[in-house]
Enzyme design. Structure first.
Site, PDB file in Angstrom:
ATOM      1  N   ASP A  93      39.775  42.746  47.278  1.00  0.00           N
ATOM      2  CA  ASP A  93      40.415  41.579  46.654  1.00  0.00           C
ATOM      3  C   ASP A  93      39.493  40.953  45.606  1.00  0.00           C
ATOM      4  O   ASP A  93      38.293  40.791  45.840  1.00  0.00           O
ATOM      5  CB  ASP A  93      40.743  40.549  47.742  1.00  0.00           C
ATOM      6  N   ASN A 153      40.319  41.511  56.364  1.00  0.00           N
ATOM      7  CA  ASN A 153      38.951  41.442  55.857  1.00  0.00           C
ATOM      8  C   ASN A 153      38.937  40.739  54.491  1.00  0.00           C
ATOM      9  O   ASN A 153      39.561  41.208  53.536  1.00  0.00           O
ATOM     10  CB  ASN A 153      38.391  42.871  55.729  1.00  0.00           C
ATOM     11  N   GLY A 203      36.935  40.709  52.189  1.00  0.00           N
ATOM     12  CA  GLY A 203      36.428  41.544  51.106  1.00  0.00           C
ATOM     13  C   GLY A 203      37.337  42.704  50.774  1.00  0.00           C
ATOM     14  O   GLY A 203      37.067  43.453  49.835  1.00  0.00           O
ATOM     15  N   GLU A 204      38.385  42.882  51.562  1.00  0.00           N
ATOM     16  CA  GLU A 204      39.283  44.015  51.309  1.00  0.00           C
ATOM     17  C   GLU A 204      40.679  43.513  50.920  1.00  0.00           C
ATOM     18  O   GLU A 204      40.889  43.108  49.796  1.00  0.00           O
ATOM     19  CB  GLU A 204      39.280  44.956  52.530  1.00  0.00           C
ATOM     20  N   MET A 205      41.607  43.440  51.868  1.00  0.00           N
ATOM     21  CA  MET A 205      42.949  42.996  51.504  1.00  0.00           C
ATOM     22  C   MET A 205      43.072  41.460  51.560  1.00  0.00           C
ATOM     23  O   MET A 205      44.020  40.888  51.014  1.00  0.00           O
ATOM     24  CB  MET A 205      43.977  43.704  52.381  1.00  0.00           C
TER      25      MET A 205
END
Lengths: 338, 338
Positions: free
Chosen positions: A88, A128, A130-132
């Site tokens: 993201d 997460n 840092g991810e989705m």
């Protein structure tokens, strides 16, 4: 020590012993340390079809832009072919995305094995930051606002409302189907000995007799143990914050131990290692030989091992791109720039 | 004035005249202003298969993360369902991604029509620093380093080396296949008059007699003229820097004129308008009625128009997710974080 680690250590001894006992055509002795990728069994097709949609649905992310397939791209060997993934707002991930292909054959998921199975893994990236960068609650709110999804969840799970348990179960069921049978190596294992040419066979012999087999064994040629990155020689890429298994076990001895990656389809899953530091198979084989086995392969040997590794490319999952049900007027909209 | 604009103006007069002459079942008079989506003809299947791969290949971007399908997602009506798209390094795009579906039926590509056709469009995002942020030279270097691509280009185009002309031609050919036939409205147009229910027919009547047809006509119900956004009443979303057709024509009179978007599959292509400001069809119909036609639809009328618009959802293109050829050792690697 886990059963699989004992199994792995035992194989090392077997490998060494076998290498000593047989010099020439000792392939048959080693063959039993592997197994072909088998078609998955007891598959719930309703969950698979639903899970396939969810796997491709970027609305499971805050931005509406990132889906499971973004980093585990099924057009590209189930990976993103980037050193470390993009999350993201273009955040740089800490670690290389492992392939989803044949991941059902691994003893655990993630490089540090913090998820015991695919179902446990599937919920991780969604929430997460840092991810989705979404949350399970927001994901369910989104799905529950889409009538066609609600109906499909009801059909498949028999409940009135989707929940995160159903979401991860469906995704995991789809992922179970993502196996790659019928590689040249599997054809060889199943009796078609001519499937490997001379160089590939020579590479197979080197792979076994040099000790690669010690960690890369079983049906997935890996994925069944945690091992230290840098045994004979330290791995220069090891760094604080990405310490592998010790983050789960809390044990200092597990520091820089990572789940041994599968070598299935390794031709497609570049770049290599948990940090994606190695761009090519030749480089990865060289580093592994030196750091893990104390062996420097000659140029010819390296090429032969690489030739063998390319026989591990199986038939990629073939399916229709899913068509996602549209959002309704009440579906919360993605917020990519907030 | 272009031929299509003359056609459009003529249709306005026809629409008004017809609306005056017939009050009840005047549908047949209006039916001729539309046409069903027809299966594409003269298609080169080799180019389609190659173009499909390229369409899904994120290696055509600097980051290795963004493909044509990222913003024109074929799981989601050929759009990204985001107000304005996400580009390299999470840059916010200036304008809403138009759907690729049925885009071959448009008089030109992009909201300002700066590309005369799909082939001219396809090269744009690859080299746009705010989108895929690559260059045509780098894209060709990448493709030329992948033996399986080189062979496929040679098979399809008969030349020894891929070039950007072949790349955009193949992508455009794939895009020509992305049409959506057999919507309920097309079934109606082709003689199955029962395909539309009472509300949908009432919405169709309103659509015609209120004047929506003036701009949203032809096989794509739009896509065949440039029109001012905000005719009767100014559009508050209009802003400097996103001025539409004037950026191409250089004429002040074209300021805030945009290509009329297709209404095909409009149920799937939210959010609406060039700035994606409208999240729902109800809202979009309300804004269009007031700003373009000086008409405020009642709640019931709005619902009927929306019901009609949903009959424009056709059969989405169904195809297998392409499997991309792997990079070779000499393929330049993506640089997402540089």
């Amino acid at each position: 020590m886990s059963a699989s680690r004992v199994f792995s250590r035992t194989l090392v001894s077997m490998a060494v012993a076998t290498a000593a006992a047989f010099s020439g055509a000792a392939h048959a002795q080693f063959d039993q340390m592997y197994a072909p990728v088998a078609p998955p069994k007891s598959i719930d097709l309703g969950k698979v079809e639903l899970g396939k949609k969810l796997y491709f649905d970027p609305r499971l992310s805050k931005s509406g832009f990132i889906s499971c397939n973004s980093c585990h791209n099924l057009s590209m060997g189930g990976t993103d072919n980037i050193k470390t993934s993009i999350g993201d707002k273009w955040q740089q991930g800490p670690i290389n995305s492992p392939t989803v292909l044949n991941s059902s054959l691994n003893l655990a998921q993630f490089w540090d094995g913090r998820a015991p199975d695919l179902k446990a893994q599937a919920g991780g990236p969604i929430a997460n930051p840092g991810e989705m960068a979404f949350s399970h609650t927001l994901a369910i709110d989104m799905l529950a606002s889409i009538p066609a999804y609600v109906r499909e969840f009801k059909l498949v799970f028999g409940k009135d409302k989707p929940d995160i348990d159903q979401v991860t179960e469906a995704i995991a069921e789809f992922e179970k189907t993502l196996v790659t049978p019928n590689s040249k190596f599997d054809q060889y294992l199943l009796g078609h000995k001519e499937a490997l040419n001379k160089d590939e066979l020579a590479g197979y012999k080197l792979f076994n007799e040099s000790g690669c087999v010690a960690c890369h064994n079983g049906p997935n040629l890996g994925g069944n143990s945690f091992q230290k990155m840098g045994v004979v020689e330290a791995y220069k890429g090891n760094k604080e914050g990405v310490e592998g298994r010790s983050a789960v076990s809390g044990k200092a001895i597990d520091r820089f131990n990572f789940k041994v990656p599968t070598l299935r389809n390794v031709e497609l899953t570049y770049p290599y290692f948990h940090d994606g530091a190695s761009d090519t198979l030749a480089q990865a084989v060289d580093v592994m030989g030196r750091l893990q086995l104390g062996k420097t392969f000659t140029k010819q040997e390296n090429a032969q091992v690489v030739a063998f590794l390319k026989t591990l490319t199986g038939e990629q999952p073939i399916f229709r791109l899913p068509i996602l049900p549209p959002s309704s007027d009440s579906t919360p909209r993605p917020t990519p720039f907030k």
